[in-house]
Design an enzyme around this catalytic site. Structure first.
Site, PDB file in Angstrom:
ATOM      1  CE1 TYR A  75     -34.210 -13.423  22.429  1.00 48.80           C
ATOM      2  CE2 TYR A  75     -33.244 -15.096  23.851  1.00 48.80           C
ATOM      3  CZ  TYR A  75     -34.146 -14.738  22.861  1.00 48.80           C
ATOM      4  OH  TYR A  75     -34.974 -15.692  22.315  1.00 48.80           O
ATOM      5  CB  THR A 123     -54.873 -32.170  -4.826  1.00 47.67           C
ATOM      6  OG1 THR A 123     -56.232 -32.614  -4.868  1.00 47.67           O
ATOM      7  CG2 THR A 123     -54.310 -32.382  -3.426  1.00 47.67           C
ATOM      8  CB  VAL A 138     -24.704 -22.000   3.680  1.00 46.20           C
ATOM      9  CG1 VAL A 138     -24.319 -21.074   2.530  1.00 46.20           C
ATOM     10  CG2 VAL A 138     -26.147 -22.454   3.529  1.00 46.20           C
ATOM     11  N   GLY A 164     -29.398 -18.272  19.025  1.00 48.17           N
ATOM     12  CA  GLY A 164     -28.594 -19.034  18.075  1.00 48.17           C
ATOM     13  C   GLY A 164     -27.560 -18.149  17.399  1.00 48.17           C
ATOM     14  CB  THR A 180     -34.720 -26.271  10.239  1.00 49.90           C
ATOM     15  OG1 THR A 180     -33.620 -26.777   9.475  1.00 49.90           O
ATOM     16  CG2 THR A 180     -35.499 -27.434  10.824  1.00 49.90           C
ATOM     17  CG  ASP A 185     -25.511 -20.800   8.519  1.00 51.49           C
ATOM     18  OD1 ASP A 185     -25.656 -21.110   9.726  1.00 51.49           O
ATOM     19  OD2 ASP A 185     -26.475 -20.520   7.782  1.00 51.49           O
ATOM     20  CB  THR A 228     -32.186 -28.780   6.954  1.00 54.12           C
ATOM     21  OG1 THR A 228     -33.242 -28.857   7.914  1.00 54.12           O
ATOM     22  CG2 THR A 228     -32.549 -29.632   5.749  1.00 54.12           C
ATOM     23  CG  ASP A 243     -28.819 -19.430  13.148  1.00 51.89           C
ATOM     24  OD1 ASP A 243     -28.779 -19.409  14.394  1.00 51.89           O
ATOM     25  OD2 ASP A 243     -29.791 -19.910  12.529  1.00 51.89           O
TER      26      ASP A 243
END
Length: 249
Positions: free
Chosen positions: A95, A179, A13, A102, A127, A6, A10, A104
């Site tokens: 769709y 903070t 996997v 995508g 991401t 996959d 970013t 995934d």
């Protein structure tokens, strides 16, 4: 053995399957400039390439598909299945333009339907935070795309000079006394609230109490604080890749 891959924007996997069971898995950074030879060297250090009989690939980075194709031929000497248009998935895609979805998102929905039944909602913390919906009839009917946790926080830090980056961990209380704690609270409970709000609206639109299943690298951070996520399945995408491979083998 099957290597399920996959490739995200970013992270990448990888999962090694033998006899339908996940034998091992790895998570590495996605580098858009990576060559097939560099991938070969990387994989050689992780697994025995001679044991791989096939590769099932979902990639949201189109430029890397060619490199994985070259890797399959030069290093692995095994067939490569790239999830995309023309590949059998076992799920009807409702769709407007199925080519826009995508890979995934499709394999996540395939695995969720197989493991948890329909209707089901997959929340993938990557991401972007993707919500993918399988209807009561077992069809993929679309979903929601929202900015992901890491890019949202990076944007905040870039725009606010006095804020510093924080560890992605839950704060001790919702009301932050520092903070850092305030930022962590906004991160964890802010995204948990987003998930609950979107899942609730999806269920209303479906007219059914669809199960919500979370996956992705930061799922364990948010899911325990969500009222709607019922299960975290870290290897859902890999399982979907295995199922699609078996269907097309």
């Amino acid at each position: 053995m099957l290597l399920a891959v996959d490739v995200g924007n970013t992270q990448t996997v990888l999962g090694l399957y033998g006899n339908g069971e996940l034998a091992d898995h790895w998570r590495v950074a996605t580098e858009r400039s990576t060559t097939a030879d560099e991938l070969g060297v990387l994989l050689t250090g992780l697994l025995d390439l001679d044991s791989v009989d096939g590769i099932s690939l979902a990639s949201t980075v189109p430029v890397l598909i060619r490199e994985w194709d070259l890797l399959a031929g030069k290093w692995v000497h095994a067939p490569l299945l790239v999830v995309g248009p023309g590949v059998k998935t076992g799920i009807q895609i409702r769709y407007d333009d199925p080519r826009e979805v995508g890979p995934d998102r499709i394999v996540n929905s395939v695995a969720a339907k197989e493991r948890y039944g329909a209707p089901v909602i997959v929340v993938d913390f990557g991401t972007s935070t993707n919500f993918d919906v399988v209807s009561p009839e077992g069809e993929y009917v679309g979903g929601v795309l929202a900015p992901g946790i890491e890019i949202s926080m990076d944007a905040l830090f870039a725009r606010a000079a006095r804020l510093v980056k924080v560890d992605y961990t839950p704060p001790p209380t919702v009301i932050g006394k520092t903070t850092v704690a305030g930022l962590q609270s906004g991160l964890v409970y802010g995204f948990a609230g987003q998930v609950d709000g979107i899942v609730g609206r999806i269920r209303d639109e479906l007219g059914a109490e669809a199960r919500a299943v979370a996956t992705g690298g930061l799922a364990d951070l948010v899911a325990p604080h969500s009222r709607t996520i019922e299960r975290v399945d870290p290897f859902l995408t890999l399982e979907g890749l295995r199922l699609v491979w078996e269907l097309n083998r």
